[in-house]
Motif scaffolding. Structure first.
Motif, PDB file in Angstrom:
ATOM      1  N   ASN A 415      -5.291 -10.876  -1.173  1.00  0.00           N
ATOM      2  CA  ASN A 415      -4.799 -12.259  -1.171  1.00  0.00           C
ATOM      3  C   ASN A 415      -3.459 -12.394  -1.883  1.00  0.00           C
ATOM      4  O   ASN A 415      -2.676 -13.304  -1.577  1.00  0.00           O
ATOM      5  CB  ASN A 415      -5.824 -13.180  -1.852  1.00  0.00           C
ATOM      6  CG  ASN A 415      -7.138 -13.232  -1.102  1.00  0.00           C
ATOM      7  OD1 ASN A 415      -7.185 -12.950   0.105  1.00  0.00           O
ATOM      8  ND2 ASN A 415      -8.222 -13.582  -1.787  1.00  0.00           N
ATOM      9  N   LEU A 416      -3.200 -11.505  -2.838  1.00  0.00           N
ATOM     10  CA  LEU A 416      -1.979 -11.610  -3.636  1.00  0.00           C
ATOM     11  C   LEU A 416      -0.756 -11.061  -2.901  1.00  0.00           C
ATOM     12  O   LEU A 416       0.369 -11.501  -3.152  1.00  0.00           O
ATOM     13  CB  LEU A 416      -2.174 -10.853  -4.963  1.00  0.00           C
ATOM     14  CG  LEU A 416      -1.023 -10.892  -5.969  1.00  0.00           C
ATOM     15  CD1 LEU A 416      -0.745 -12.326  -6.433  1.00  0.00           C
ATOM     16  CD2 LEU A 416      -1.328  -9.987  -7.168  1.00  0.00           C
ATOM     17  N   ILE A 417      -0.939 -10.109  -2.000  1.00  0.00           N
ATOM     18  CA  ILE A 417       0.191  -9.419  -1.373  1.00  0.00           C
ATOM     19  C   ILE A 417       1.187 -10.373  -0.709  1.00  0.00           C
ATOM     20  O   ILE A 417       2.407 -10.233  -0.908  1.00  0.00           O
ATOM     21  CB  ILE A 417      -0.309  -8.338  -0.397  1.00  0.00           C
ATOM     22  CG1 ILE A 417      -0.851  -7.154  -1.211  1.00  0.00           C
ATOM     23  CG2 ILE A 417       0.809  -7.853   0.534  1.00  0.00           C
ATOM     24  CD1 ILE A 417      -1.549  -6.096  -0.396  1.00  0.00           C
ATOM     25  N   PRO A 418       0.761 -11.366   0.063  1.00  0.00           N
ATOM     26  CA  PRO A 418       1.759 -12.284   0.638  1.00  0.00           C
ATOM     27  C   PRO A 418       2.605 -12.989  -0.413  1.00  0.00           C
ATOM     28  O   PRO A 418       3.807 -13.203  -0.215  1.00  0.00           O
ATOM     29  CB  PRO A 418       0.899 -13.294   1.422  1.00  0.00           C
ATOM     30  CG  PRO A 418      -0.359 -12.553   1.735  1.00  0.00           C
ATOM     31  CD  PRO A 418      -0.603 -11.669   0.553  1.00  0.00           C
ATOM     32  N   HIS A 454      -2.788  -3.564   4.996  1.00  0.00           N
ATOM     33  CA  HIS A 454      -2.451  -5.000   5.023  1.00  0.00           C
ATOM     34  C   HIS A 454      -1.488  -5.307   6.172  1.00  0.00           C
ATOM     35  O   HIS A 454      -0.549  -4.547   6.420  1.00  0.00           O
ATOM     36  CB  HIS A 454      -1.819  -5.417   3.697  1.00  0.00           C
ATOM     37  CG  HIS A 454      -1.920  -6.875   3.422  1.00  0.00           C
ATOM     38  ND1 HIS A 454      -1.102  -7.806   4.024  1.00  0.00           N
ATOM     39  CD2 HIS A 454      -2.762  -7.578   2.616  1.00  0.00           C
ATOM     40  CE1 HIS A 454      -1.422  -9.008   3.592  1.00  0.00           C
ATOM     41  NE2 HIS A 454      -2.431  -8.904   2.728  1.00  0.00           N
ATOM     42  N   PRO A 455      -1.695  -6.416   6.886  1.00  0.00           N
ATOM     43  CA  PRO A 455      -0.793  -6.758   8.000  1.00  0.00           C
ATOM     44  C   PRO A 455       0.655  -6.995   7.555  1.00  0.00           C
ATOM     45  O   PRO A 455       1.573  -6.924   8.374  1.00  0.00           O
ATOM     46  CB  PRO A 455      -1.409  -8.029   8.585  1.00  0.00           C
ATOM     47  CG  PRO A 455      -2.328  -8.563   7.532  1.00  0.00           C
ATOM     48  CD  PRO A 455      -2.818  -7.374   6.777  1.00  0.00           C
ATOM     49  N   LEU A 460       6.393  -5.922   3.222  1.00  0.00           N
ATOM     50  CA  LEU A 460       6.471  -5.526   1.826  1.00  0.00           C
ATOM     51  C   LEU A 460       7.501  -4.410   1.642  1.00  0.00           C
ATOM     52  O   LEU A 460       8.303  -4.435   0.699  1.00  0.00           O
ATOM     53  CB  LEU A 460       5.088  -5.072   1.352  1.00  0.00           C
ATOM     54  CG  LEU A 460       4.941  -4.700  -0.132  1.00  0.00           C
ATOM     55  CD1 LEU A 460       3.566  -5.104  -0.640  1.00  0.00           C
ATOM     56  CD2 LEU A 460       5.129  -3.208  -0.336  1.00  0.00           C
ATOM     57  N   ILE A 461       7.496  -3.436   2.567  1.00  0.00           N
ATOM     58  CA  ILE A 461       8.478  -2.339   2.497  1.00  0.00           C
ATOM     59  C   ILE A 461       9.894  -2.891   2.640  1.00  0.00           C
ATOM     60  O   ILE A 461      10.813  -2.478   1.907  1.00  0.00           O
ATOM     61  CB  ILE A 461       8.181  -1.284   3.577  1.00  0.00           C
ATOM     62  CG1 ILE A 461       6.869  -0.564   3.249  1.00  0.00           C
ATOM     63  CG2 ILE A 461       9.322  -0.277   3.700  1.00  0.00           C
ATOM     64  CD1 ILE A 461       6.351   0.325   4.356  1.00  0.00           C
TER      65      ILE A 461
END
Length: 882
Positions: A415-418, A454-455, A460-461
């Motif tokens: 949930n935190l990644i976005p 993760h989609p 992120l990269i």
């Protein structure tokens, strides 16, 4: 300066120069002292002690005199320290008496704090007390602390001296005076002492001497009194005294955890929680440090309990889980501390904000899943208008990813990644973006599948790539995130089905691999890359990407190799044309390029490596031949040559004519022991690469290796490696090693007879390394001397020494504190001896200690040790069955 006279007026002027801003004057002063020391050191030290004792001298002169005097008496390097001790003990007795009287008489006469004279007294005491000299010293210092009417400055300095002495000396040497020393220190800390400077000195001395207080802490009455005095001192209005007393509590928790239950409930919890919430940063730091120390202890106790359970035994000390009990009270002030910072805080300054982050990491490891709800609740601040709260929300999650069960954290991380992607790209705050990049790296390390699956992984990269152009502190953490991501992605790819291939065909980074490498290379070339260790972080990320590269990225690996070689060549050419002053700035870059080149060479296929080896070796030889290279860069060059040796194998022989002079010079460079050690490593790799052809180099190499071992000034860390290298040579040249056997056996026999103080942990570690080196040498010699061809077999040459070898194995078996690797090596040597000499050694190995050694090995948790012991056991059964 004449040999037997000292112009003390001139010496005073020289000492004044040590506080001068004039660099030339400082260099001249240093040169003066060096010349004086080489001409007549006794006279110089007497002169320095006179300047210290002269109350009419300026404070700067007296301070400089004390510092220089102490530096000629004490060194942190153990080998140098022993040399200094022997040097002092050989001085004229009247000179020593005069210096001791001067230093002791200077206590309490200085205006500065802490006392420099106290440090000099302690430095001399640490030389003289172990040999029963200066017997009156301790009682003199105790009297200064306890008798009525003593000047408070004298009392303060005497307490400091006692603290310094007991900090570094073997407690058994002062066993009969321990109570008097501890009483003097504790009395100076009591609330009844009216002079707060004396109390501060007492607290600091107690902190230094707590390991010395073992007997007192085992006695409940004495322990209660010590704890009462320390706890009362934490309530002082004097911040320095508060801090010093809290430091004592931290040290007490570390050393005497098992006695703390009663005090935790009655006082320690309230005292330290008050400190955590203090408005004074120094007090708050010690409050947080107390709980960090508690976590450290309870993490270790959990490991000890697991080890004891595996052995079917109760643990020596049982955890009381203080941290778990305090968690609900401590977590809120720690999270609050994370929000207290400024955008341009000094990154090198230790403050409560940083301490809270470290404490939170330790709590996560100590309390595991219990910490998660508290931190997840704090994530409500991710969109807070104040950047400090946004930063704290991200930081808190990054702090707890190591400890709790990954399954507990996985959904929260998902949930935190976005949020991390969005904030890394768009947040206006540099600290927030910096923390985002750091947290991504932490998640990549501990929860790699969350990132990889993760989609928004590619977004992120891309955000990390953009961050490479950001502020240096953000870019540095982005580099580290790439390192973590590359390693985790490669490990994940290795877990996938991969028929008939030793390494993965592809992974998540493949599609952007070349672009990432290119951007990291560009980052390393940024004009501001020297800030925040950015250049180093960029090259380290490149190294990890090269090491963790699948097959479909190999062409990029080849291109990167060419790029790194070109950069190294350009740097070397530039250095040749640079003056001495500018040459120093290239050291770090050259070291990084060497390390990166090692990483990329290891990923190259042997055929491709051979095509570029001439160019690479030319660069390394250019490094070795440079006159302005530091020892660290010489070491880098040798380490890089080791890598080239590993890859090219016997083909490296064509470079030996050019390389040989540099190798010999490095082996003889005993002063710069890291260079010598790296050269010894090269010899070992030559043995593995050249095999029997190594014989043409051996006479000179054996001569230099023996000379190195014979040099008392060579750093001890190199000696175990040299012993192992004898074994490498034996394996390489086989039965031909017999010509060196007597010399090597004599050296191994001497080394086996070494004894060290087990209470000196550094020396004990070294002793274990030494024994391991001895055993490895014997193993290789046993293997090297034997041959299937009876006409070549030289095993009989070792037979006269088998009893000595078995005795060494018995000694290792009987050592209850031996390392795992030493056990494995000893079992291996036993197996080699038995398999080589068969029934002829049957009676020689019939000892309970030998049987016990095999039992210890088979019960090991190390699969390597188990298998080695099992093999040796089978060899023993073969000869016992006959």
């Amino acid at each position: 300066m004449h040999l037997n006279t000292m112009n003390e007026q001139e010496l005073s002027k020289v000492l004044e120069a040590f506080v001068s801003s004039d660099k030339d004057a400082l260099q001249a002063a240093q040169k003066y002292l060096e010349d004086a020391a080489s001409t007549n050191l006794e006279l110089l030290l007497a002169g320095l002690s006179n300047r210290l004792a002269d109350v009419n001298e300026s404070e700067n002169t007296r301070k400089a005199a004390a510092i220089q005097l102490k530096n000629y008496l004490y060194s942190k390097d153990e080998i140098v320290r022993v040399q200094y001790q022997n040097r002092w003990l050989n001085f004229d007795n009247n000179t020593k008496i005069g210096i001791k009287q001067n230093t002791l008489g200077s206590l309490g006469t200085e205006s500065g704090h802490p006392s420099n004279a106290a440090q000099c007294v302690a430095a001399i005491a640490q030389i003289e007390l172990p040999v029963s000299h200066w017997p009156e010293l301790i009682q003199t210092l105790v009297n200064n602390c306890t008798l009525d009417g003593v000047n408070t400055r004298v009392k303060e300095a005497s307490i400091e001296a006692l603290g310094y002495i007991v900090e570094d000396i073997d407690p058994m040497l002062l066993y009969n005076q321990a109570n008097a020393i501890l009483t003097a220190i504790i009395n100076s800390l009591r609330i009844q002492e009216s002079n707060e400077r004396v109390r501060i000195a007492g607290a600091q001395a107690l902190c230094n001497s707590l390991e010395f207080c073992k007997d007192a802490f085992e006695n409940q009455t004495e322990r209660n009194y010590i704890m009462q005095v320390v706890c009362e001192a934490t309530q002082s209005n004097n911040v320095k005294l508060q801090v010093a007393a809290l430091q004592c509590l931290c040290r007490i928790m570390s050393l005497y955890y098992k006695y703390m239950e009663m005090y935790m409930h009655q006082a320690l919890f309230a005292i330290t929680m008050s400190a955590v919430n203090s408005e004074d940063d120094e007090v708050a730091l010690q409050g947080i440090e107390f709980w960090s120390t508690t976590c450290d202890e309870e993490i270790d106790l959990a490991l000890d309990a697991q080890e004891a359970a595996d052995m079917g035994e109760p643990p020596d000390v049982v955890s009381k889980h203080y941290m778990l009990g305090a968690l609900q009270y401590l977590i809120t002030p720690l999270l609050k501390r994370l929000t207290i910072q400024e955008e341009f805080d000094d990154e090198d300054e230790w403050n409560p904000n940083k301490a809270a982050g470290v404490c939170l990491m330790l709590i996560a490891q100590c309390c595991t899943d219990s910490v998660v709800p508290h931190v997840i609740d704090f994530q409500q601040h991710l969109n807070h208008e104040d950047w400090r709260y946004r930063d704290a929300a991200i930081m808190s999650f990054g702090c707890i990813v190591d400890g709790p069960d990954p399954k507990t954290l996985q959904q929260h991380a998902w949930n935190l990644i976005p949020h991390l992607v969005r904030m890394l790209k768009n947040d206006p705050s540099v600290p927030v973006r910096d923390t985002c990049a750091w947290t991504i790296g932490r998640v990549c390390e501990r929860l790699p599948q969350t990132i990889i699956m993760h989609p928004e992984c590619m977004q992120l990269i891309q955000a990390l790539l953009l961050s490479l152009n950001s502020d240096p502190r953000v870019a540095t953490n982005a580099c580290w995130a790439f390192s973590s991501l590359a390693e985790s992605a490669y490990e994940e790819a290795e877990r996938q089905p991969n028929e008939n291939e030793d390494e993965p065909q592809t992974y998540i980074l493949s599609q952007c691999y070349e672009h990432v490498i290119g951007q990291l290379l560009a980052t390393a070339d940024r004009a501001d890359a020297s800030q925040n260790n950015l250049r180093s972080a960029a090259y380290e990320a490149i190294m990890e990407l090269l090491k963790s590269s699948p097959r479909d990225c190999y062409t990029v690996v080849q291109k990167t190799t060419v790029t790194i070689i070109e950069r190294l060549q350009q740097l070397l050419l530039h250095r040749q044309n640079a003056n001495d002053k500018s040459a120093g700035q290239f050291n770090d870059l050259q070291s990084l390029l060497c390390a990166t080149l090692q990483a990329v060479l290891r990923r190259m296929q042997p055929g491709d490596a051979l095509q570029i080896s001439d160019t690479v070796m030319s660069a390394f030889l250019m490094m070795m031949s440079s006159n302005n290279q530091s020892s660290a860069l010489q070491e880098d060059a040798l380490m890089s040559i080791t890598t080239l040796l590993e890859i090219t194998g016997s083909n490296f022989a064509k470079y030996m004519d050019s390389f040989w002079p540099y190798l010999l010079a490095s082996l003889q460079n005993h002063a710069e022991y890291a260079v010598c050690g790296a050269a010894v490593g090269v010899v070992g790799d030559m043995c593995r690469a050249f095999g029997p052809e190594m014989i043409r180099f051996c006479d000179k190499l054996m001569e230099l290796l023996v000379a190195a071992l014979s040099d008392a000034n060579l750093h001890q860390s190199i000696k175990p490696t040299i012993l192992s290298t004898f074994g490498d040579i034996a394996i390489a040249i086989g039965p031909n090693f017999v010509k060196y056997l007597q010399v090597v056996i004599h050296i191994l026999q001497q080394a086996s007879g070494a004894n060290v103080d087990k209470s000196d942990y550094e020396m004990w570690d070294y002793f274990n390394e030494l024994r391991e080196g001895i055993i490895e040498a014997y193993c290789s010699i046993v293997q090297g001397l034997k041959s299937d061809d009876p006409s070549l077999n030289q095993s009989e040459a070792l037979r006269p020494y088998l009893q000595m070898i078995v005795q060494l194995l018995i000694n290792v078996s009987n050592d209850k504190e031996k390392t795992e690797s030493l056990t494995a090596a000893a079992c291996g040597l036993l197996g080699d001896v038995v398999s080589t000499y068969g029934t002829s050694v049957k009676q020689l190995v019939q000892y309970d200690s030998i049987t016990n050694l095999l039992t210890q090995g088979r019960r090991s948790r190390s699969s390597k040790t188990k298998s080695t012991a099992s093999w040796a056991g089978r060899e023993m059964k073969k000869i016992n069955a006959i």
